[in-house]
Design an enzyme around this catalytic site. Structure first.
Site, PDB file in Angstrom:
ATOM      1  N   LYS A  49       4.569   2.452  -9.333  1.00 39.23           N
ATOM      2  CA  LYS A  49       5.093   3.088  -8.198  1.00 39.23           C
ATOM      3  C   LYS A  49       5.766   4.512  -8.471  1.00 39.23           C
ATOM      4  O   LYS A  49       6.561   4.637  -9.299  1.00 39.23           O
ATOM      5  CB  LYS A  49       6.023   2.355  -7.156  1.00 39.23           C
ATOM      6  CG  LYS A  49       6.578   3.454  -5.705  1.00 39.23           C
ATOM      7  CD  LYS A  49       7.329   2.870  -4.722  1.00 39.23           C
ATOM      8  CE  LYS A  49       8.012   3.224  -4.081  1.00 39.23           C
ATOM      9  NZ  LYS A  49       9.032   2.539  -2.951  1.00 39.23           N
ATOM     10  N   GLU A  95      19.234   4.571   5.458  1.00 36.62           N
ATOM     11  CA  GLU A  95      19.151   3.598   3.950  1.00 36.62           C
ATOM     12  C   GLU A  95      19.959   2.935   3.256  1.00 36.62           C
ATOM     13  O   GLU A  95      20.858   4.375   2.718  1.00 36.62           O
ATOM     14  CB  GLU A  95      18.493   3.901   2.940  1.00 36.62           C
ATOM     15  CG  GLU A  95      17.696   2.707   2.136  1.00 36.62           C
ATOM     16  CD  GLU A  95      16.206   2.770   1.102  1.00 36.62           C
ATOM     17  OE1 GLU A  95      16.825   1.707   1.084  1.00 36.62           O
ATOM     18  OE2 GLU A  95      15.728   3.596   1.316  1.00 36.62           O
ATOM     19  N   GLU A 105       4.256  -1.151  -2.362  1.00 35.05           N
ATOM     20  CA  GLU A 105       5.622  -0.396  -2.141  1.00 35.05           C
ATOM     21  C   GLU A 105       7.164  -0.942  -1.690  1.00 35.05           C
ATOM     22  O   GLU A 105       8.400  -0.916  -2.729  1.00 35.05           O
ATOM     23  CB  GLU A 105       5.535   1.281  -1.511  1.00 35.05           C
ATOM     24  CG  GLU A 105       6.461   1.987  -1.686  1.00 35.05           C
ATOM     25  CD  GLU A 105       6.186   3.057  -0.222  1.00 35.05           C
ATOM     26  OE1 GLU A 105       7.182   3.947  -0.037  1.00 35.05           O
ATOM     27  OE2 GLU A 105       5.050   3.638   0.275  1.00 35.05           O
ATOM     28  N   GLU A 134       3.752  12.226   5.925  1.00 33.83           N
ATOM     29  CA  GLU A 134       4.467  11.091   5.402  1.00 33.83           C
ATOM     30  C   GLU A 134       6.140  12.433   5.338  1.00 33.83           C
ATOM     31  O   GLU A 134       7.098  11.612   6.224  1.00 33.83           O
ATOM     32  CB  GLU A 134       4.766  10.405   4.845  1.00 33.83           C
ATOM     33  CG  GLU A 134       6.357   9.187   5.003  1.00 33.83           C
ATOM     34  CD  GLU A 134       5.598   8.643   3.622  1.00 33.83           C
ATOM     35  OE1 GLU A 134       6.413   7.807   2.798  1.00 33.83           O
ATOM     36  OE2 GLU A 134       4.375   7.239   3.783  1.00 33.83           O
TER      37      GLU A 134
END
Length: 422
Positions: A184, A229, A273, A409
């Protein structure tokens, strides 16, 4: 509050005198801030706001967070603190923001304000911080709220990496992932604009704080945003973190919104992910906590514009590490860099034609006891002294990523900043 700021890098210690006292409830912190260079950390209407600047510590390079932790310990050891409130955010505190990349030209900073106003669990307080040799510091008046400036609308335009360039970068990353031992990589693009000198930045902060109350709304050294986050929180020996990776837009109505959440939870691409991101956080925190735990399956986290896959991590500190020590151990997580980390960062440097600066780096605060709250600097923009504004948004790229979907996104992730300033 006229005492000049003192700047120190990793060497030299400034002795500080700190006093925290309770005050009547301060329901709104943003009106107290400087209109152009605000300093604040808020969530659900609670947090801390800084006014003025007593001390600035600056760092750069691969050891920037570790050096900041050491410098902070030295600053704390030299300080005299009187704290009548004793709750997270009282006493000696510093606001901080750190560059994402070891090679970034952006300066990483810890800022100790002259005055901190705080609010938590119905209690409010004021902390005054001055240099120990500043005999006039006790005469500083209590800060007062000021009226907001005129409304404004700012248009953000494609920056160094436009939409077509971003899709090409995603396609290149997918090809590299399929051909090499890379799981990733997180790729970002930028938007830019210019904020006139008379613009009141606090207006954008109000929009962010009201529109995204469950996120960490912050302004530190020109970095402004509202991040969902949590990189790490340390409170009284307990460490917590929230991992977000995997994203889908909200539906237009209740039925389509529910379908979107179900689709995200069932998405192999997003689950993969997310798994990489959780593993990177657990690996970084395990040396510091013997009872670290995370849920077996991620949950869907609803934000005003997005659904995220989320996992909460919690444990008890076993080695006395501070929140800055843990931020150093965690950064950068797979959620903002990729897996394996070294290869992912190398590909980011190759495919992103700009320096991320502090985007996706740690932002938050640390207290004199080492406790603190740090988020990953997402949904944010950097404001320069001259008024240039650069916003960033990115997505996690894996083997089956689609460039068009990844571009969409980033559009969703730009929305908080675009709406706050526009």
């Amino acid at each position: 509050m006229t005492a000049p700021s003192t700047t120190r890098r990793a060497t030299g210690v400034t002795a500080l005198s700190v006093e925290t006292t309770p005050i009547d409830d301060v329901r709104q912190l943003i009106p107290f801030l400087d209109s152009r260079r605000p300093l604040v950390w808020l969530r659900k209407g609670e947090g801390i706001a800084g006014i003025g600047e007593t001390l600035r510590l600056e760092f750069s390079g691969p050891d920037r967070i570790r050096e900041a932790s050491a410098a902070w310990r030295a600053t704390v050891a030299a300080a005299t603190v009187a704290d009548d409130v004793r709750t997270p955010g009282t006493g000696l505190v510093a606001f901080g923001t750190f560059a994402f990349d070891d090679a970034s030209s952006a300066t990483s900073t810890l800022i100790v304000p002259e005055v901190v106003l705080g609010r938590r669990a119905g209690r409010s307080w004021i902390t005054r911080i001055r240099r120990a040799d500043d005999v006039d510091g006790d005469q500083a008046p209590r800060p007062r709220p000021t009226a907001f400036g005129d409304e404004y609308r700012l248009t953000l335009l494609p920056g160094t990496l436009g939409k077509d360039g971003y899709k090409a970068a995603v396609a290149s990353a997918v090809e590299r992932i399929r051909e090499h031992d890379l799981s990733k990589v997180v790729l970002a693009r930028d938007l830019t604009g210019h904020l006139p000198a008379e613009s009141d930045v606090r207006r954008a902060l109000v929009e962010l704080a009201l529109g995204y109350p469950d996120c960490w709304t912050f302004a530190v050294d020109g970095l402004i945003g509202s991040s969902p986050e949590t990189l790490v929180r340390v409170h009284h020996g307990t460490v917590t973190a929230r991992v977000l990776a995997g994203t889908i837009s909200r539906g237009r109505d209740a039925a389509s919104d529910n379908d979107a959440a179900i689709a995200l939870a069932a998405s192999t691409k997003d689950q993969d992910e997310h798994r990489f991101a959780v593993a990177s956080v657990l690996d970084a925190l395990r040396p510091h906590s013997a009872d670290l735990a995370a849920s077996d399956l991620p949950f869907t986290l609803k934000l005003p514009n997005l659904w995220h896959l989320a996992t909460d991590v919690a444990g008890t500190l076993s080695d006395g590490a501070s929140s800055l020590d843990l931020a150093d151990a965690l950064h950068p997580t797979a959620a903002v860099a990729g897996t394996p980390k070294r290869d992912a960062i190398a590909l980011i440097r190759e495919l992103e034609p700009f320096d991320r600066g502090r985007y996706a780096g740690p932002v938050g605060w640390v207290g004199g006891d080492g406790d603190g709250e740090w988020a990953i600097a997402l949904r944010c923009a950097q404001l320069s002294d001259g008024g240039d504004l650069t916003a960033y948004a990115g997505g996690g790229i894996v083997a089956d990523s689609d460039p068009e979907r990844e571009l969409a996104e980033t559009v969703m992730k730009f929305r908080p900043i675009v709406e706050a300033f526009g």
